[in-house]
Design a protein around this motif. Structure first.
Motif, PDB file in Angstrom:
ATOM      1  N   MET A   1     -70.634  13.500  28.906  1.00 15.78           N
ATOM      2  CA  MET A   1     -69.692  13.611  27.809  1.00 15.78           C
ATOM      3  C   MET A   1     -69.792  12.407  26.880  1.00 15.78           C
ATOM      4  O   MET A   1     -70.099  11.310  27.297  1.00 15.78           O
ATOM      5  CB  MET A   1     -68.269  13.706  28.351  1.00 15.78           C
ATOM      6  N   CYS A   2     -69.533  12.662  25.624  1.00 14.27           N
ATOM      7  CA  CYS A   2     -69.387  11.580  24.659  1.00 14.27           C
ATOM      8  C   CYS A   2     -67.892  11.305  24.545  1.00 14.27           C
ATOM      9  O   CYS A   2     -67.130  12.200  24.214  1.00 14.27           O
ATOM     10  CB  CYS A   2     -69.910  12.006  23.289  1.00 14.27           C
ATOM     11  N   THR A   3     -67.489  10.101  24.832  1.00 10.70           N
ATOM     12  CA  THR A   3     -66.050   9.837  24.843  1.00 10.70           C
ATOM     13  C   THR A   3     -65.479   9.590  23.451  1.00 10.70           C
ATOM     14  O   THR A   3     -64.321   9.817  23.207  1.00 10.70           O
ATOM     15  CB  THR A   3     -65.735   8.604  25.684  1.00 10.70           C
ATOM     16  N   TYR A  30     -66.683   0.260  24.307  1.00  9.02           N
ATOM     17  CA  TYR A  30     -66.570   1.704  24.556  1.00  9.02           C
ATOM     18  C   TYR A  30     -67.284   2.085  25.844  1.00  9.02           C
ATOM     19  O   TYR A  30     -68.255   1.444  26.249  1.00  9.02           O
ATOM     20  CB  TYR A  30     -67.129   2.518  23.384  1.00  9.02           C
ATOM     21  N   ASP A  32     -69.393   4.928  27.215  1.00  2.96           N
ATOM     22  CA  ASP A  32     -70.099   6.104  26.681  1.00  2.96           C
ATOM     23  C   ASP A  32     -71.540   6.074  27.158  1.00  2.96           C
ATOM     24  O   ASP A  32     -71.930   5.217  27.957  1.00  2.96           O
ATOM     25  CB  ASP A  32     -70.013   6.106  25.145  1.00  2.96           C
ATOM     26  N   HIS A  33     -72.332   6.985  26.639  1.00  2.00           N
ATOM     27  CA  HIS A  33     -73.735   7.021  27.019  1.00  2.00           C
ATOM     28  C   HIS A  33     -74.425   5.721  26.613  1.00  2.00           C
ATOM     29  O   HIS A  33     -74.229   5.243  25.498  1.00  2.00           O
ATOM     30  CB  HIS A  33     -74.454   8.161  26.306  1.00  2.00           C
ATOM     31  N   PRO A  34     -75.235   5.165  27.494  1.00  2.00           N
ATOM     32  CA  PRO A  34     -76.002   3.991  27.095  1.00  2.00           C
ATOM     33  C   PRO A  34     -77.252   4.385  26.314  1.00  2.00           C
ATOM     34  O   PRO A  34     -77.694   5.541  26.366  1.00  2.00           O
ATOM     35  CB  PRO A  34     -76.399   3.377  28.444  1.00  2.00           C
ATOM     36  N   VAL A  35     -77.801   3.444  25.602  1.00  2.00           N
ATOM     37  CA  VAL A  35     -79.100   3.659  24.953  1.00  2.00           C
ATOM     38  C   VAL A  35     -80.216   3.413  25.958  1.00  2.00           C
ATOM     39  O   VAL A  35     -81.200   4.142  26.008  1.00  2.00           O
ATOM     40  CB  VAL A  35     -79.257   2.707  23.746  1.00  2.00           C
ATOM     41  N   PRO A  38     -80.060   2.914  32.886  1.00  3.20           N
ATOM     42  CA  PRO A  38     -80.314   4.183  33.580  1.00  3.20           C
ATOM     43  C   PRO A  38     -79.060   4.743  34.235  1.00  3.20           C
ATOM     44  O   PRO A  38     -78.938   4.789  35.458  1.00  3.20           O
ATOM     45  CB  PRO A  38     -81.377   3.797  34.612  1.00  3.20           C
ATOM     46  N   ALA A  39     -78.111   5.135  33.426  1.00  4.65           N
ATOM     47  CA  ALA A  39     -76.855   5.687  33.929  1.00  4.65           C
ATOM     48  C   ALA A  39     -76.339   6.672  32.894  1.00  4.65           C
ATOM     49  O   ALA A  39     -76.727   6.627  31.727  1.00  4.65           O
ATOM     50  CB  ALA A  39     -75.833   4.567  34.131  1.00  4.65           C
ATOM     51  N   GLU A  40     -75.466   7.578  33.342  1.00  6.55           N
ATOM     52  CA  GLU A  40     -74.924   8.543  32.377  1.00  6.55           C
ATOM     53  C   GLU A  40     -73.897   7.892  31.465  1.00  6.55           C
ATOM     54  O   GLU A  40     -73.793   8.229  30.294  1.00  6.55           O
ATOM     55  CB  GLU A  40     -74.317   9.734  33.107  1.00  6.55           C
ATOM     56  N   ASP A  46     -70.591  -4.261  21.923  1.00  6.11           N
ATOM     57  CA  ASP A  46     -71.404  -4.779  20.829  1.00  6.11           C
ATOM     58  C   ASP A  46     -70.657  -5.958  20.223  1.00  6.11           C
ATOM     59  O   ASP A  46     -69.582  -5.774  19.642  1.00  6.11           O
ATOM     60  CB  ASP A  46     -71.621  -3.708  19.743  1.00  6.11           C
TER      61      ASP A  46
ATOM     62  N   ASP B 186     -69.244  19.968  31.942  1.00  6.24           N
ATOM     63  CA  ASP B 186     -68.920  19.031  30.859  1.00  6.24           C
ATOM     64  C   ASP B 186     -67.404  18.817  30.784  1.00  6.24           C
ATOM     65  O   ASP B 186     -66.625  19.711  31.103  1.00  6.24           O
ATOM     66  CB  ASP B 186     -69.433  19.611  29.528  1.00  6.24           C
ATOM     67  N   HIS B 218     -72.742  17.442  30.269  1.00  8.80           N
ATOM     68  CA  HIS B 218     -73.051  17.107  28.888  1.00  8.80           C
ATOM     69  C   HIS B 218     -74.507  16.642  28.791  1.00  8.80           C
ATOM     70  O   HIS B 218     -75.058  16.098  29.735  1.00  8.80           O
ATOM     71  CB  HIS B 218     -72.118  15.972  28.447  1.00  8.80           C
ATOM     72  N   ARG B 225     -82.334  11.038  29.713  1.00  4.87           N
ATOM     73  CA  ARG B 225     -81.079  10.609  30.347  1.00  4.87           C
ATOM     74  C   ARG B 225     -80.925  11.271  31.715  1.00  4.87           C
ATOM     75  O   ARG B 225     -81.461  12.366  31.949  1.00  4.87           O
ATOM     76  CB  ARG B 225     -79.876  11.001  29.474  1.00  4.87           C
ATOM     77  N   PRO B 226     -80.144  10.639  32.597  1.00  4.75           N
ATOM     78  CA  PRO B 226     -79.928  11.238  33.928  1.00  4.75           C
ATOM     79  C   PRO B 226     -79.228  12.591  33.861  1.00  4.75           C
ATOM     80  O   PRO B 226     -79.250  13.344  34.831  1.00  4.75           O
ATOM     81  CB  PRO B 226     -79.033  10.211  34.642  1.00  4.75           C
TER      82      PRO B 226
END
Lengths: 89, 250
Positions: A1-3, A30, A32-35, A38-40, A46, B186, B218, B225-226
Motif C-alpha cells: 500500500m501507498c500510505t 513517512y 511508505d514504499h522505499p526506493v 529491500p522491504a515493502e 528526507d 491490499d 499492493h 519490489r518484494p
C-alpha cells in the motif's frame, strides 16, 4: 500500500549530501514504499533544503523497528543531556 | 516483420503548453497503432515505469510517460524529484489531468497513430487514471487501466500531508471503459473500497471490468519490489493486452 501519510517538520541543522554539507530546513517523514531498501515498507526521512533544489536531500529508508530504536535513542540522548546543554522543548 | 523499437527521452507540451520531459517508446514498424499514456506512480518517473513503456512498445503500442514532476524538479534524479514533490504535498489534480490530455494529443499526432489512446497507472497513478478519464473531454481516452489505485472512493487520511481526495462524485463523468486490477490483500485500496467503486460504476451504467487477485497485495506488478506476485502480474498483463486489443484497435 501507498500510505500517502507524510509529516513535514521545519528543522535547522546541517546535512551532508552528494555535493557536501548544506543547511537543512525541512524534514519529511513517512512510512511508505522505499526506493532502495529491500522491504515493502520503510520509515523514510528526507532531510532537505527545498530552496536549494530537489537534490539537496539526505535520505534514509529504515526498517520500522530500527527507526523506532533510533527515535528512542535520540529521545534518550536528549533527555540525558546535562542541564543547560539542550534548550527545553 | 520489423520488431525493432525506439525508446528515448524527449520533451512534449504538457498542461498549459509547458514543456515537460517525457519518455517515448514505440515500434519502428510504421503500421498505424494505438497509443498508451503511462502515469508514473508516487515514487516518480522511474526505471520500472520506463521499462513498462518499452513493454508496451514491444507489444505494438506507442507509449509515453510524461514526467509529472519535471516542472518542480527539472533534471533531478527520479527519487530526489519524488521526495521534493512529496514535501510539497504532491501535484495538483488539474495539472495532472492536463498533462495526461497533452500526452494523449502527442500520441495522436504521431504519424503511426491509429487515433486511439489508452491510459494506465499504478498506485497513485491508478487514481489519476480514473480522474483523467472523468475530467478529460470524451474522446480523449479510449480505454483506461487502473492498477490498484487508492483514494478513488475514499479520501486520503486526514492530515496526510498529501493531496488525494475522493473522486467518487466525478464517476458520473467517466467516459472511457475501465479495467481495474487489484490485490485482494491490499489495504489501500482495500477490497471494501474496490467493492464500493464497482457498485458505483454498476449503478452509473459505466463499462468496466475488475479483477482482484488472491495472495496479492499492493504493487503486485512491481518486479523490483518484494510485493511482486508473478502469477497475478502475468494474468494482469494478459488482461491488459486483451482490454487494449479490444479498445485501442482501429
Amino acid at each position: 500500500m501507498c500510505t500517502y501519510s507524510t509529516a513535514n517538520v521545519p528543522i535547522s541543522g546541517s546535512g551532508k549530501g552528494t555535493a557536501g554539507w548544506f543547511p537543512l530546513t525541512a524534514a519529511t517523514v513517512y512510512l511508505d514504499h522505499p526506493v532502495d531498501a529491500p522491504a515493502e515498507h520503510t520509515l523514510n526521512i528526507d532531510f532537505r533544503n527545498p530552496d536549494r533544489g530537489a537534490a539537496a536531500r539526505v535520505a534514509v529508508e529504515l526498517d520500522p523497528a530500527a527507526a523506532r530504536e533510533v527515535a528512542e535513542a535520540i529521545l534518550a540522548m536528549l533527555d540525558a543531556a546535562p542541564p543547560g546543554l539542550v534548550e527545553p522543548a | 516483420m520489423n520488431d525493432a523499437i525506439q525508446a528515448e527521452t524527449t520533451m512534449i507540451a504538457g498542461a498549459g503548453a509547458d514543456q515537460i520531459q517525457a519518455y517515448f517508446a514505440r515500434p519502428l514498424d510504421p503500421t498505424p497503432r494505438g497509443g498508451v499514456v503511462l502515469i508514473h506512480h508516487l515514487p516518480g518517473y522511474d526505471q520500472l515505469t520506463k521499462e513498462m513503456a518499452r513493454t508496451f512498445a514491444v507489444n505494438g503500442y506507442q507509449a509515453i510517460v510524461p514526467n509529472l514532476y519535471w516542472r518542480d524538479a527539472p533534471d533531478a534524479s527520479p527519487d530526489d524529484a519524488a521526495a521534493f514533490v512529496r514535501g510539497q504535498g504532491g501535484i495538483a489534480d488539474e495539472r495532472l489531468v492536463g498533462d495526461v490530455g497533452a500526452a494523449a494529443a502527442f500520441l495522436r499526432g504521431q504519424p503511426a497513430s491509429n487515433g486511439k489512446v489508452g491510459v494506465i497507472g499504478h498506485c497513485s497513478g491508478g487514481r489519476q487514471v480514473v480522474l483523467s478519464a472523468c475530467d478529460l473531454p470524451a474522446g480523449t481516452l479510449d480505454a483506461a487501466v487502473d492498477c490498484y489505485g487508492a483514494f478513488v472512493i475514499l479520501s486520503g487520511p486526514e492530515g496526510s500531508g498529501m493531496r488525494a481526495t475522493s473522486i467518487k462524485d466525478k464517476l458520473a463523468n467517466l467516459n472511457a471503459p475501465l479495467l481495474g486490477l487489484f490485490g485482494a490483500d491490499d489495504k489501500f485500496p482495500a477490497p471494501a473500497e474496490v467493492a464500493e467503486f464497482e457498485k458505483s460504476l454498476t449503478e452509473l451504467g459505466k463499462p468496466y471490468e475488475f479483477h482482484s487477485y488472491e495472495g496479492a497485495g499492493h504493487a503486485f506488478f512491481a518486479t523490483d519490489r518484494p510485493s511482486y506476485r508473478p502469477e497475478a502480474a502475468k494474468d494482469g498483463w494478459q488482461r491488459i493486452w486483451d482490454f487494449y486489443g479490444r479498445h485501442l484497435s482501429a
